[in-house]
Scaffold this active site. Structure first.
Site, PDB file in Angstrom:
ATOM      1  N   TRP A 106       0.838  -1.211   0.000  1.00 52.72           N
ATOM      2  CA  TRP A 106       0.000   0.000   0.000  1.00 52.72           C
ATOM      3  C   TRP A 106       0.863   1.248   0.000  1.00 52.72           C
ATOM      4  O   TRP A 106       0.553   2.228  -0.679  1.00 52.72           O
ATOM      5  CB  TRP A 106      -0.971  -0.025   1.178  1.00 52.72           C
ATOM      6  CG  TRP A 106      -1.943  -1.161   1.084  1.00 52.72           C
ATOM      7  CD1 TRP A 106      -2.080  -2.198   1.946  1.00 52.72           C
ATOM      8  CD2 TRP A 106      -2.909  -1.386   0.042  1.00 52.72           C
ATOM      9  NE1 TRP A 106      -3.062  -3.056   1.515  1.00 52.72           N
ATOM     10  CE2 TRP A 106      -3.586  -2.581   0.356  1.00 52.72           C
ATOM     11  CE3 TRP A 106      -3.265  -0.696  -1.117  1.00 52.72           C
ATOM     12  CZ2 TRP A 106      -4.599  -3.106  -0.447  1.00 52.72           C
ATOM     13  CZ3 TRP A 106      -4.274  -1.217  -1.927  1.00 52.72           C
ATOM     14  CH2 TRP A 106      -4.925  -2.403  -1.588  1.00 52.72           C
TER      15      TRP A 106
ATOM     16  N   ASP B 282      -1.409   6.681   6.470  1.00 50.30           N
ATOM     17  CA  ASP B 282      -2.456   5.764   6.020  1.00 50.30           C
ATOM     18  C   ASP B 282      -2.707   4.787   7.161  1.00 50.30           C
ATOM     19  O   ASP B 282      -1.876   3.927   7.444  1.00 50.30           O
ATOM     20  CB  ASP B 282      -1.983   5.038   4.753  1.00 50.30           C
ATOM     21  CG  ASP B 282      -2.982   3.969   4.276  1.00 50.30           C
ATOM     22  OD1 ASP B 282      -4.028   3.785   4.914  1.00 50.30           O
ATOM     23  OD2 ASP B 282      -2.682   3.321   3.244  1.00 50.30           O
TER      24      ASP B 282
ATOM     25  N   LYS C 144     -12.071  -1.706   7.030  1.00 43.86           N
ATOM     26  CA  LYS C 144     -11.236  -2.583   7.848  1.00 43.86           C
ATOM     27  C   LYS C 144     -11.483  -2.461   9.348  1.00 43.86           C
ATOM     28  O   LYS C 144     -11.233  -3.398  10.060  1.00 43.86           O
ATOM     29  CB  LYS C 144      -9.772  -2.397   7.516  1.00 43.86           C
ATOM     30  CG  LYS C 144      -9.501  -3.022   6.160  1.00 43.86           C
ATOM     31  CD  LYS C 144      -8.149  -2.761   5.631  1.00 43.86           C
ATOM     32  CE  LYS C 144      -8.085  -3.239   4.189  1.00 43.86           C
ATOM     33  NZ  LYS C 144      -7.364  -2.302   3.352  1.00 43.86           N
TER      34      LYS C 144
HETATM   35  C1  LIG Z   1      -6.774  -1.937   2.233  1.00 40.13           C
HETATM   36  C2  LIG Z   1      -5.772  -0.873   2.310  1.00 40.13           C
HETATM   37  C3  LIG Z   1      -5.713   0.168   1.359  1.00 40.13           C
HETATM   38  C4  LIG Z   1      -6.623   0.216   0.161  1.00 40.13           C
HETATM   39  O1  LIG Z   1      -7.852   0.654   0.553  1.00 40.13           O
HETATM   40  P1  LIG Z   1      -9.024   0.947  -0.500  1.00 40.13           P
HETATM   41  O2  LIG Z   1     -10.042   1.559   0.400  1.00 40.13           O
HETATM   42  O3  LIG Z   1      -9.424  -0.363  -1.080  1.00 40.13           O
HETATM   43  O4  LIG Z   1      -8.521   1.884  -1.512  1.00 40.13           O
HETATM   44  C5  LIG Z   1      -4.773   1.143   1.532  1.00 40.13           C
HETATM   45  N1  LIG Z   1      -3.931   1.123   2.559  1.00 40.13           N
HETATM   46  C6  LIG Z   1      -3.943   0.152   3.494  1.00 40.13           C
HETATM   47  C7  LIG Z   1      -2.961   0.178   4.615  1.00 40.13           C
HETATM   48  C8  LIG Z   1      -4.870  -0.878   3.387  1.00 40.13           C
HETATM   49  O5  LIG Z   1      -4.897  -1.851   4.304  1.00 40.13           O
END
Ligand SMILES: *Cc1c(COP(=O)(O)O)cnc(C)c1O
Length: 363
Positions: A102, A169, A193
């Site tokens: 990511w 993030d 998540k």
């Molecule tokens: C799942 C994830 C993403 C991607 O997320 P989307 O909402 O599908 O764009 C980005 N960063 C991390 C750390 C993730 O776990």
């Protein structure tokens, strides 16, 4: 019987969130209308948006500290480009820590906007640890990191001190542990998540860092426009936002982040202790950097795979196959996963050890 759901995302949410959101689809707030068929500008939905934005800041300890909470669309992946669009100065540069897939995707997007300095990377070791000892250029517009690497099972336990804005993030560990959240200037996380249904993205931003890039930003990608519109610049993801509200209300009722952190630590300890004790398994991430959310591990001997897979499926476990880029297993233990589910997995691992021992005796 409800499964023990270890899915990495979309993933388990509190049962009451499923029940209350299902009810709201049928009859929202006793209005005899569905949540899905009313205006996002209606009094009832504006109240949802106001409350979820306030609750997000409250739970993170950021209310009254110059931050705004937004619920946007496009997932964390859209934030990969909204961040440089809004923060990277024209002819400026940005600094990124590369700790996984990511982070790498975020770097790719930043490169479209300008010089992108990767301060350190653990790519050569298949991202099994969090790099340390790197310098962040003081003239970068911001520093970007990923708090929890969902695919590789590593988690940043501390964050570098720097005078430039820090962007993080937190898609896969938001609201899971206590941190001093004022050390971040911008936090983003896809809802799916730890927060709610897919479709909403939480962005927490310190207002003073905005408006300095010198770029002309398309309205839909401009944080300032979203703040001004109180996260209603266009139609928000009403259902996803509502599930986020329900999850955050549930979290507050549990005692907030400090309380859930204790449960998360207990779950992670239980599983990692077994991974380390059981001679049939091995963890893939460096111990000091192990994630409390996503535990990645392998079978030492692949010949046990068929038996193990059969056993955990029979125990009602779902979603522990590892990401295709790492293989093995990944147990995602988000906030809503109960300790009992981890005990079930640990029991299966112990049982496998017995079965393998017995087979060795018979052979
Ligand atoms: C799942 C994830 C993403 C991607 O997320 P989307 O909402 O599908 O764009 C980005 N960063 C991390 C750390 C993730 O776990």
């Amino acid at each position: 019987m409800k499964k023990h759901n270890y899915s990495a995302g979309p993933c388990i949410l509190p049962q009451e969130v499923f029940e209350k959101s299902a009810q709201a689809v049928l009859n929202f707030n006793n209005s005899d209308l569905s949540l899905l068929e009313i205006s996002h500008r209606s009094k009832d939905f504006v109240a949802v948006m106001d409350e979820v934005r306030a609750l997000a800041l409250e739970l993170l300890g950021l209310e009254g500290k110059g931050y705004q909470a937004l619920f946007l669309q496009g997932g964390a992946s859209l934030e990969f480009l909204m961040v440089p669009y809004n923060l990277m100065k024209v002819d400026g540069k940005a600094a990124y820590l590369d700790t996984g897939t990511w982070a790498n995707n975020a770097i790719k997007e930043a490169k479209l906007f300008g010089e992108t300095v990767v301060v350190a990377s653990s790519k050569e070791q298949n991202y099994n640890h969090i790099p340390t000892d790197y310098t962040i250029p003081a003239d970068a517009s911001y520093f970007h990191c990923t708090s929890n690497n969902t695919i590789f099972g590593t988690q940043m336990k501390s964050f570098p001190k720097t005078n430039i804005p820090v962007v993080c993030d937190m898609s896969s560990d938001i609201f899971s542990r206590s941190l001093d959240f004022t050390q971040f200037d911008l936090i983003y996380a896809g809802a799916q998540k730890n927060m709610g249904a897919a479709g909403a993205t939480l962005v927490i931003v310190k207002e003073e860092i905005l408006g300095k890039s010198g770029r002309t930003i398309p309205s839909i990608l401009d944080y300032e426009k979203h703040i001004k519109a109180e996260s209603m610049y266009n139609t928000p993801a009403v259902f996803a936002v509502y599930t986020c509200l329900l999850t955050l209300q549930w979290l507050k009722a549990q005692g907030g982040i400090a309380a859930i952190e204790k449960v998360n630590e207990a779950k992670a300890n239980l599983l990692y202790t077994e991974i380390d004790r059981n001679p049939l398994f091995i963890g893939t991430a460096d111990k000091k950097d192990r994630s409390n959310m996503n535990a990645t591990f392998l079978l030492v001997d692949e010949k046990n795979q068929e038996t193990f897979d059969k056993m955990w499926k029979e125990a009602g476990i779902s979603g522990i196959a590892g990401h295709r880029s790492v293989g093995g297993y990944r147990a995602s233990m988000y906030n809503a996963l109960p300790l009992e589910s981890v005990q079930v997995l640990v029991d299966v691992m112990k049982k496998l050890e017995e079965v393998v021992k017995q087979n060795e005796v018979t052979v």
